[in-house]
Design a protein around this motif. Structure first.
Motif, mmCIF file in Angstrom:
data_model
loop_
_atom_site.group_PDB
_atom_site.id
_atom_site.type_symbol
_atom_site.label_atom_id
_atom_site.label_comp_id
_atom_site.label_asym_id
_atom_site.label_seq_id
_atom_site.Cartn_x
_atom_site.Cartn_y
_atom_site.Cartn_z
ATOM 1 N N CYS A 70 0.832 -1.214 0.000
ATOM 2 C CA CYS A 70 0.000 0.000 0.000
ATOM 3 C C CYS A 70 0.858 1.253 0.000
ATOM 4 N N ASP A 71 1.899 1.256 0.802
ATOM 5 C CA ASP A 71 2.802 2.396 0.912
ATOM 6 C C ASP A 71 4.226 1.907 1.043
ATOM 7 N N LEU A 72 5.120 2.564 0.344
ATOM 8 C CA LEU A 72 6.550 2.392 0.542
ATOM 9 C C LEU A 72 7.108 3.789 0.728
ATOM 10 N N LEU A 73 7.627 4.055 1.911
ATOM 11 C CA LEU A 73 8.120 5.402 2.154
ATOM 12 C C LEU A 73 9.394 5.398 2.968
ATOM 13 N N VAL A 74 10.225 6.384 2.667
ATOM 14 C CA VAL A 74 11.506 6.564 3.337
ATOM 15 C C VAL A 74 11.668 8.061 3.594
#
Length: 131
Positions: A70-74
């Motif tokens: 759903c989300d990939l965040l850095v």
């Protein structure tokens, strides 16, 4: 030093800070909606640097056939250091080679995913959300 792990619970404020620092477009001003999004995920893989949350793969999976990322965040200050790629690798390790990974990319990330092994999919459909 970076560590990657599954987290079964979360601190909403800590997550909201990461969402803001990542630059991803999510309704971070709507805490109830964000809390529901995070609580409804059944796989949260995090990256932490000295205990501080710096990356997240928020996923939904049946653990046998498919995992939807759903989300990939850095955190923007740590992007381009392989954290996102490692989060995706961790998802694959955790779900196994028989589980297909799917995601919906932001326009700004369309060139990123082929670099980390994802193929463009032309057989998906969507009903857009109203808000």
């Amino acid at each position: 030093m970076l560590s990657y792990q599954i987290e079964s619970s979360f601190d909403l404020e800590e997550m909201l800070i990461l969402y803001k620092r990542s630059g991803i477009n999510r309704p971070i001003d709507n805490k109830n909606r964000m809390a529901t999004m995070l609580a409804s995920a059944n796989l949260l893989v995090t990256a932490r640097q000295e205990g501080h949350l710096v990356g997240l793969a928020r996923c939904m999976t049946d653990k046998a056939w498919v995992v939807y990322i759903c989300d990939l965040l850095v955190d923007q200050q740590l992007q381009h250091n392989g954290i996102g790629k490692e989060l995706l690798r961790q998802v694959q390790l955790l779900t196994g080679p028989e589980v297909q990974q799917l995601l919906h990319s932001a326009e700004s990330a369309m060139t990123y995913y082929p670099k980390v092994g994802y193929q463009l999919c032309h057989n998906a459909f969507v009903v857009k959300r109203e808000h």
